[in-house]
Design a protein around this motif. Structure first.
Motif, PDB file in Angstrom:
ATOM      1  N   ASP A 197       0.853  -1.179   0.000  1.00  0.00           N
ATOM      2  CA  ASP A 197       0.000   0.000   0.000  1.00  0.00           C
ATOM      3  C   ASP A 197       0.897   1.241   0.000  1.00  0.00           C
ATOM      4  O   ASP A 197       1.682   1.471   0.920  1.00  0.00           O
ATOM      5  CB  ASP A 197      -0.886  -0.019   1.243  1.00  0.00           C
ATOM      6  N   GLN A 198       0.776   2.058  -1.059  1.00  0.00           N
ATOM      7  CA  GLN A 198       1.644   3.221  -1.186  1.00  0.00           C
ATOM      8  C   GLN A 198       1.344   4.282  -0.133  1.00  0.00           C
ATOM      9  O   GLN A 198       2.212   5.083   0.226  1.00  0.00           O
ATOM     10  CB  GLN A 198       1.526   3.826  -2.586  1.00  0.00           C
ATOM     11  N   SER A 199       0.145   4.266   0.404  1.00  0.00           N
ATOM     12  CA  SER A 199      -0.213   5.235   1.446  1.00  0.00           C
ATOM     13  C   SER A 199       0.250   4.807   2.830  1.00  0.00           C
ATOM     14  O   SER A 199      -0.075   5.478   3.825  1.00  0.00           O
ATOM     15  CB  SER A 199      -1.733   5.446   1.472  1.00  0.00           C
ATOM     16  N   ASP A 200       1.008   3.697   2.875  1.00  0.00           N
ATOM     17  CA  ASP A 200       1.555   3.177   4.137  1.00  0.00           C
ATOM     18  C   ASP A 200       0.437   2.852   5.128  1.00  0.00           C
ATOM     19  O   ASP A 200       0.502   3.197   6.323  1.00  0.00           O
ATOM     20  CB  ASP A 200       2.541   4.178   4.760  1.00  0.00           C
ATOM     21  N   GLY A 205       0.975  -1.869   4.293  1.00  0.00           N
ATOM     22  CA  GLY A 205       1.896  -0.788   3.964  1.00  0.00           C
ATOM     23  C   GLY A 205       3.291  -1.096   4.488  1.00  0.00           C
ATOM     24  O   GLY A 205       3.582  -2.183   5.005  1.00  0.00           O
TER      25      GLY A 205
END
Length: 253
Positions: A197-200, A205
């Motif tokens: 997940d790029q949004s951490d 993430g």
């Protein structure tokens, strides 16, 4: 003229001896003499042992033939039976060691083929049924292992399959998928980073996947080296976030 008696007896004995040379059966006079000697010398309960010389013809030879049959004594015969037998030739260690890499290569190729087929099938299910129905189908058929296999072999389809299915999975399945991502990070860092997940987010993430908590130190060292060698432009942000969690970069701020 009268012939003396001892001359006649000498002639008879000489004739008997000459006949015994060419005959298998000794003359009656010698048989009687040998019988007398045996009776006088050997006890009645002791059986007589007949020895056969190597140059003496046996009973199955015909007159006029000289059959030489050396006899093997009982001691030599027993020794021949107790001789150690030759051991079968052992398999060459080089040939045995050469078979192992070949078998490992066959198994790896089979696993890669199965994983590619699984990833292709998952993509088709997502396109036709959507993430929610695909997750439900995987749960009913108990095929979430196909998703874990995609991660374990580093298939590029992980970038599409994991972000779509992780939010639809139940809690236990989601945790097992995250554990599979952590195990695959040292060996397939690009595939794992692309599926993160790029949004951490807290589920899959960088803070969840790249955290060394609960993992051995050797995993942390290998994962840090693997992620540091990822240079794809679209993965730079995720790689830096992962290295920060792994202890390879100082945290910002």
């Amino acid at each position: 003229m009268r012939i003396p008696r001892f001359v006649i007896l000498s002639a008879l004995v000489a004739g008997s001896l000459s006949l015994s040379t060419f005959s298998d059966t000794p003359p009656p006079s010698l048989r009687a003499a040998s019988g007398t000697v045996l009776k006088a010398g050997a006890p009645p309960s002791t059986p007589s042992v007949q020895t056969v010389d190597a140059h003496t013809p046996t009973q199955d030879t015909t007159p006029g033939q000289s059959a030489i049959r050396p006899m093997l004594s009982s001691g030599a015969f027993a020794q021949a039976l107790t001789l150690p037998q030759a051991a079968p030739p052992a398999q060459s260690p080089t040939a045995a060691s050469a078979e192992k890499p070949e078998q490992a290569g066959i198994q790896t190729a089979a696993s890669q083929l199965s994983s590619r087929q699984s990833s292709t099938h998952l993509l088709r299910m997502l396109e036709s049924d959507g993430p929610e129905q695909t997750a439900l189908t995987l749960t009913k058929s108990r095929r979430w292992s196909d998703v874990r296999q995609v991660l374990a072999t580093g298939q590029p389809e992980a970038a599409t399959v994991l972000p779509a299915l992780m939010p639809e999975a139940d809690t236990a399945t989601a945790l097992s998928l995250r554990a599979a991502m952590r195990r695959a990070l040292p060996t397939h860092p690009a595939a794992v980073l692309s599926a993160m997940d790029q949004s951490d987010g807290p589920l899959f993430g960088a803070r969840a996947v790249c955290s060394p908590r609960g993992m051995p130190r050797i995993w942390q060292s290998k994962a840090r080296k693997a992620v540091a060698h990822v240079h794809e432009i679209h993965l730079i942000i995720r790689a830096r976030a992962c290295l920060t969690r792994l202890g390879g970069l100082p945290e910002a701020g």
